[in-house]
Design an enzyme around this catalytic site. Structure first.
Site, PDB file in Angstrom:
ATOM      1  N   HIS A  59      -8.514  -5.959  13.608  1.00  0.00           N
ATOM      2  CA  HIS A  59      -7.257  -5.305  13.249  1.00  0.00           C
ATOM      3  C   HIS A  59      -6.785  -4.360  14.345  1.00  0.00           C
ATOM      4  O   HIS A  59      -5.601  -4.295  14.658  1.00  0.00           O
ATOM      5  CB  HIS A  59      -7.447  -4.544  11.935  1.00  0.00           C
ATOM      6  CG  HIS A  59      -6.218  -3.836  11.470  1.00  0.00           C
ATOM      7  ND1 HIS A  59      -5.212  -4.478  10.780  1.00  0.00           N
ATOM      8  CD2 HIS A  59      -5.829  -2.557  11.612  1.00  0.00           C
ATOM      9  CE1 HIS A  59      -4.262  -3.619  10.509  1.00  0.00           C
ATOM     10  NE2 HIS A  59      -4.602  -2.438  11.001  1.00  0.00           N
TER      11      HIS A  59
ATOM     12  N   HIS B  10       0.185  -5.051   5.475  1.00  0.00           N
ATOM     13  CA  HIS B  10      -0.817  -4.364   4.663  1.00  0.00           C
ATOM     14  C   HIS B  10      -1.315  -5.334   3.606  1.00  0.00           C
ATOM     15  O   HIS B  10      -1.392  -5.017   2.422  1.00  0.00           O
ATOM     16  CB  HIS B  10      -0.247  -3.084   4.046  1.00  0.00           C
ATOM     17  CG  HIS B  10      -1.074  -1.878   4.364  1.00  0.00           C
ATOM     18  ND1 HIS B  10      -1.307  -0.864   3.490  1.00  0.00           N
ATOM     19  CD2 HIS B  10      -1.744  -1.546   5.490  1.00  0.00           C
ATOM     20  CE1 HIS B  10      -2.080   0.041   4.057  1.00  0.00           C
ATOM     21  NE2 HIS B  10      -2.347  -0.340   5.276  1.00  0.00           N
ATOM     22  N   ASN B  11      -1.630  -6.534   4.076  1.00  0.00           N
ATOM     23  CA  ASN B  11      -1.938  -7.627   3.160  1.00  0.00           C
ATOM     24  C   ASN B  11      -3.211  -7.404   2.361  1.00  0.00           C
ATOM     25  O   ASN B  11      -3.207  -7.491   1.135  1.00  0.00           O
ATOM     26  CB  ASN B  11      -2.093  -8.928   3.950  1.00  0.00           C
ATOM     27  CG  ASN B  11      -0.868  -9.234   4.795  1.00  0.00           C
ATOM     28  OD1 ASN B  11       0.215  -8.724   4.500  1.00  0.00           O
ATOM     29  ND2 ASN B  11      -1.026 -10.040   5.819  1.00  0.00           N
TER      30      ASN B  11
END
Ligand code: ADP
Ligand code: MG
Lengths: 765, 102, 225, 102
Positions: free
Chosen positions: A55, A104-105
């Site tokens: 990320h 922001h899955n």
């Protein structure tokens, strides 16, 4: 437990360390040991592990994302490019705008309300960190099948989280997307976009320069929630029993964020800030290492000064905590008192936690003992980079061969009418008011266009009327059929949606949502999509200014459709001349611009009526898109258009219906000769828009199209008098002539009812 | 008049169970609501406020007597529906009477 | 001399800039007021804008009511100074007992943002004198706790004294008697849930109806006196 | 670790008072949240749900021992700040220990 200091790490080189639990691979751990010439301390290990997570480090995507730079078109508008918190573009009159979309899955699947809320919070802080006042937000969303029970859990939570946070921040929501597809069942996509504006001289960057300058942490206290949350959570695949690391969820405090916005803008305006950075994924680890790495290269941090919500936190936990609503600023010593005073005015806690040094090292002390001593670049920027294996997906040939030409098509005017009624009511095309009514679109008083328009439009300068329009788009089905073309089509649609409002497309952001990078087929999809987007941006002459990558969107080996969400920002010199979606007056002429071919691969019709996905996506011709945009912009500038709407999902039939519904006025239309009525009405060929031209402008407009060689076909006239009962909204009709020798006539009230009923029926309780 | 105001002799009351479920934010989770209340209490002159947390209270009235199976079902619903175990803890209890609404 | 209209900013106020814009468009001067101020500058009227004062996590308006500036607002209102509370401002006025009743969570439980048709039923207040009796207007509504509730006695009193200022044409949230806004007995304090400051420009609002609230107060005797 | 996790013997705990304030919607006032929960419980297969009301719970931790004056002050704050008597009732009690957060 003994504190793991730098000295101790040197003394006990072989102490076992939990690098694997922190998500690091053995060779990555070895690399850290090589960099440091010893084993890392616990705190250093914590920093590297979060910063080197997928990320935060983009380690699997970086090799491909370089295409955006390599293929970047010349652009004078680009003031700050990829790599900063958000890109900045010049929109003229000394105004600059910054915009970015982020995912922001994973958090939103675990905790829909808070996950979505903190998604808004995070992207807004990126925009503040550039020195801009946030102006508006947008929310591209994707969920599993609309009638799946888990969608009923996730969607209402996500929507109220976005509203609950955005509304409390006082940022209008000016658009977004809601797409349902079973490929997102275990991996809903919650993307959030924010746009902000500033004067050129107010642009700020995340860098810590000037030896002796003070590093101030301000905003919320640091707590134990979300330790390694975003980074770790978004860097692994969910198992089918659900996410592995559940408690890594944070709760947002939009009130604190509102104070942060006002407080930050005030310290920036007062000239008190040398460098500024938001705290997002990887928290203090990220902010300090990036600030130092971008600046003079050295920073000393006294970690025990960080205000805590829970005083039992260890230094590692503090370094990794992703507590929300925090910012970090670099301030010269003589400005510290003024900075702290403004924070006090806004009731925002602020603490000097560090100092810029010329040591070339990021050093962190904990109660007088050194726990971190690293070269900041190795944490922030020089992460391992993977060129992961790629392979053409095994499903692709069969998928592309499964041509929708064989699907049963409507053959009569009646069947056309009922097909339209079905399509306009499918969850993907149904009215989204059940969602958008939960969002404040009025606050700040500068919203010129919001839902249901093709783009959101915000007035930036109240005096001159200078404004920006933004749209986000992506058809994941197209991208599944061909990720290269699919990405170009997403760009084309977004570009077109900006142009139909009269704004000139200027810059691009993106959020690349894909499955696991460790799956070579997914990696192939990813590379193709990036190539398509980069090539497309080069062809259209609009640079990518930033974006976000979200990988590991797969559940038990089922990856989502490749979903490269593209956001295009355009500028309009006077928002007063925007072109709206709904036609205005009787007698106005309806034209379709562009060509329609028999293209149903990935179409909403194939999906909704036949549950079919196969064949090839529509062709994409970006030169044609640019021409179409030129005509739409000229038409707006010269007052030739009273309405315009892009043609995409559901084709011309759906576009016409939407225009009629929003205007509450019917129209008489017809199928041009020489084309099959079904194809004309429902094909999803790219490069098309419907425009509405006042009679007085018809000649001028058609001359312009002819001169520029853009096909313009007259297909109807706005008519509130069909059926004889002029002017009554409940007696309006959409009439389509020349449909297999008959007319298809549908009461507008029936279309409205079908369009409105779907979402409330699914989600209202 | 609410059911819990009914006279003790009332027939309906005899066959009803009242369940209270308290749902509170986990301590490690930020509680902006509690923080806001804490600030307000202090500003109103209440001294020595060390901590405030704000949660939810559900009062559930069920027909009939509770059996074990129902209790299990209630616990499950309290955990899955009324609270979110990621960020909240719940406590469930059966109360005899009362409840504060009047 | 230009009329000076104060607009209060609490931490968490959101529509303060919009209210100030509306005041300016109406031809008055907007004077920013800060929640922590303990005295009022010379102003001819006060607007308490929308938003989420102090986050409104507890209950809308519950904390703002105790802000230092509110002591002065209550005093000024008692003296007859025109006060307009919009949305959160209405909630604050109810919490501060300048207006009766309370605003509860919408019947539908969700935040609702949409253009709302209202009927003006009292044109005698400081803020509505520019409207025609029974005039239908359209202004945006946007809130999560906008359901007006009061006990039967209070409702009867409001109705019999004509103190319902604006009523919803179609009830969006379960408000008692379709009440969208009310006034105090004297007519100088008005609170309403919908947002007139968002209907002051054709470019950004559904109508220009909101402007009349702000121009009305310029003609108010208290203000012009 | 939060204060309420501290061992009973912990010094800090001895000098703290914990107050719980429950605030519930008045019965005559429509409670849309309670109604929604009622519907959801029924849909989840819980039989015989007669009524559900949803309110708020505050857990306040005060330094030192409580005196009468402070109790009065707390009651006043519960009535004026934590609840709105037009639509809500409150109940305040001092509890010995516990609290549900863990
Ligand atoms: N999640 C959302 N948030 C805000 N607005 C939305 C959202 N989803 C859809 N909208 C808005 O609803 C309208 C219709 O959406 P859509 O049909 O996807 O538009 P388009 O076909 O132009 O992409 C647009 O104005 C869009 O911005
Ligand atoms: Mg569109």
């Amino acid at each position: 437990m003994t504190l793991d200091t730098v000295t101790r790490a040197a003394d006990q080189p072989d102490a076992p360390q939990p690098f694997a639990e922190l998500g690091l691979k053995p060779d990555e751990y070895e690399q850290i040991r090589d960099i440091l010439g010893r084993r890392p301390t616990a705190s250093e290990l914590a920093m590297y592990s979060v910063m080197w997570s997928e990320h935060c480090s983009y380690k699997s995507s970086k090799v491909h994302l370089r295409q955006f730079g390599a293929k970047a078109p010349e652009s004078e508008a680009l003031l700050v490019g990829i790599g900063e918190n958000a890109g900045v573009v010049d929109i003229g009159d000394n105004w600059a705008v910054t915009f970015k979309v982020e995912s922001h899955n994973h958090p939103s699947f675990v905790e829909p309300y808070q996950g979505a809320a903190t998604g808004i919070g995070g992207i807004v802080r990126d925009i503040i960190a550039m020195g801009a006042r946030p102006l508006a937000v947008m929310d591209p969303l994707r969920f599993g099948a609309a009638d799946h029970p888990d969608t009923a859990r996730v969607l209402p939570g996500v929507v109220s989280g976005i509203g609950g946070y955005g509304n409390r921040l006082g940022l209008p929501n000016i658009g977004g997307e809601v797409v349902f597809d079973s490929s997102y069942q275990g991996n809903p996509l919650v993307n959030a976009l924010c746009v902000g504006a500033m004067r050129h001289e107010d642009i700020h960057l995340a860098s810590a320069k000037g030896v002796g300058n003070q590093v101030i942490l301000y905003g919320a206290r640091t707590g134990g929630d979300g330790i390694g949350g975003v980074s770790v959570l978004a860097s692994e695949t969910f198992s089918d029993t659900g996410p592995a690391k559940r408690p890594s969820v944070q709760v947002g405090d939009p009130f604190m964020e509102k104070l942060l916005i006002e407080c930050t803008l005030e310290v920036l305006a007062a000239g008190l800030v040398e460098g500024i950075q938001d705290l997002g994924g990887a928290g203090i680890s990220c902010a300090t290492s990036e600030l130092a790495s971008n600046g003079d290269g050295g920073m000393q941090v006294w970690l025990d000064r960080v205000p805590l919500r829970d005083d039992t936190l260890t230094p590692e936990e503090i370094l990794m905590s992703e507590s929300q609503e925090r910012m970090c600023a670099v301030v010269t010593p003589e400005h510290v008192d003024d900075f702290l005073a403004i924070c006090r005015k806004w009731d925002v806690e602020a603490t000097v936690i560090g100092e810029v040094t010329d040591s070339g090292r990021l050093t962190v002390d904990w109660h007088g003992e050194q726990v971190v001593d690293v070269p900041p670049r190795t944490v922030a920027h020089d992460c391992p980079i993977y060129d992961r294996p790629m392979v053409v997906p095994s499903y692709l040939a069969a998928l592309n061969a499964n041509d929708p030409a064989d699907l049963a098509r409507p053959k009569t005017a009646d069947e056309i009418a009922s097909t339209l009624l079905v399509l306009i009511a499918t969850p993907n095309l149904a009215a989204k008011y059940w969602i958008t009514d939960q969002y404040d679109r009025y606050v700040r008083g500068n919203t010129v266009l919001a839902q249901p328009e093709d783009s959101g439009m915000i007035r930036v300068d109240e005096q001159s009327g200078l404004g920006v329009a933004i749209s986000t788009d992506c058809n994941g089905r197209f991208a599944k059929l061909d990720p290269y073309i699919g990405a170009k089509l997403a760009l084309a649609e977004s570009y077109r949606n900006v142009a139909v409002t009269g704004a000139r497309p200027l810059a691009v952001t993106n959020c690349l949502n894909f499955g696991s990078p460790e799956d070579p087929e997914v990696m192939w999809q990813f590379e193709r999509a990036v190539a398509g987007l980069a090539d497309g941006c080069l062809e259209l002459g609009v640079p990518v200014t930033g974006g976000n990558v979200s990988l590991y969107n797969s559940t038990a080996d089922v990856a989502i459709h490749p979903t490269p969400v593209v956001g295009v920002l355009g500028v309009i010199d006077d928002v007063d001349r925007r072109t709206p979606i709904s036609w205005a007056a009787d007698g106005e002429l309806i034209y379709v611009l562009g060509d329609t071919d028999d293209e149903f691969g990935g179409s909403e019709w194939a999906h909704a009526v036949h549950d079919h996905l196969g064949g090839l996506p529509p062709k994409v011709d970006l030169a044609r898109e640019a021409l179409l945009a030129d005509v739409l912009i000229a038409g707006s500038r010269d007052g030739m258009l009273s309405a315009a709407h892009d043609v995409s999902d559901g084709g011309i039939a759906v576009a016409l219906t939407e225009m009629a519904i929003h205007a509450d006025v019917g129209a008489r239309t017809w199928i041009p000769d020489g084309i099959d009525p079904f194809v004309f009405l429902f094909s999803e060929s790219a490069g098309r828009a419907i425009v509405v031209v006042p009679r007085s402008e018809e000649l001028r407009f058609t001359d312009m199209c002819a001169a520029r060689r853009l096909p313009a076909t007259r297909i109807g006239v706005v008519d509130s008098g069909l059926g004889g009962d002029q002017g009554k909204p409940d007696h309006q009709f959409l009439q389509i002539d020349n449909v297999y020798g008959e007319s298809a006539t549908i009461a507008l009230a029936d279309l409205v009812a079908a369009n409105m009923a779907t979402l409330p029926a699914l989600f209202a309780d | 008049m609410a059911w819990w105001d009914l006279q003790a002799g009332d027939r309906r009351l005899r066959d009803m169970a009242k369940i209270v479920v308290d749902v509170m934010p986990k301590t490690e989770i930020l509680d902006p609501q509690g923080r806001a209340v804490q600030g307000a209490l202090a500003r109103q002159g209440l001294d020595g406020v060390h901590d405030v947390r704000q949660g939810k209270r559900f009062e559930i009235l069920l027909d009939g007597d509770l059996d074990l199976e129902q209790m299990e079902q209630l616990h499950q619903l309290a955990e899955e529906l009324l609270s979110n175990p990621v960020i909240e803890d719940y406590e469930l209890r059966v109360v005899d009477e009362g409840g504060i609404a009047s | 001399m230009t009329t000076r209209i104060g607009v209060i900013t609490f931490p968490g106020s959101l529509d303060d800039a919009d209210s100030a814009r509306a005041v300016t468009l109406a031809g008055a001067e907007a004077v920013p007021l800060w929640h922590g101020d303990e005295s009022l500058p010379e102003v001819d009227a006060i607007v308490i804008p929308g938003g989420f004062s102090y986050g409104d996590y507890l209950r809308c308006g519950a904390i703002a009511r105790f802000a230092p500036i509110m002591t002065e607002v209550v005093r000024a209102a008692d003296r007859g100074l025109p006060v307009l509370g919009i949305c959160n401002g209405f909630q604050v006025l109810c919490e501060a007992h300048l207006l009766p009743g309370a605003l509860a969570i919408n019947e539908g439980r969700h935040f609702v943002c949409r253009d709302e048709e209202l009927i003006v039923e009292n044109t005698q207040t400081a803020w509505t004198s520019g409207f025609a009796q029974e005039q239908h207007i359209v202004i945006p509504l946007k809130n999560g706790e906008g359901r007006y509730v009061a006990d039967a006695k209070t409702l009867a009193e409001l109705e019999s004294q004509g103190r319902v200022v604006v009523r919803y044409a179609e009830n969006p949230n379960g408000s008692n008697n379709n009440i969208a806004g009310i006034t105090n007995a004297r007519g100088n304090v008005v609170g309403l849930m919908p947002h007139p400051e968002h209907a002051v420009e054709s470019l950004t609002g559904p109508s220009l109806d909101g402007l009349t609230f702000f121009t009305s107060v310029l003609a108010d005797t208290h203000v012009s006196a």
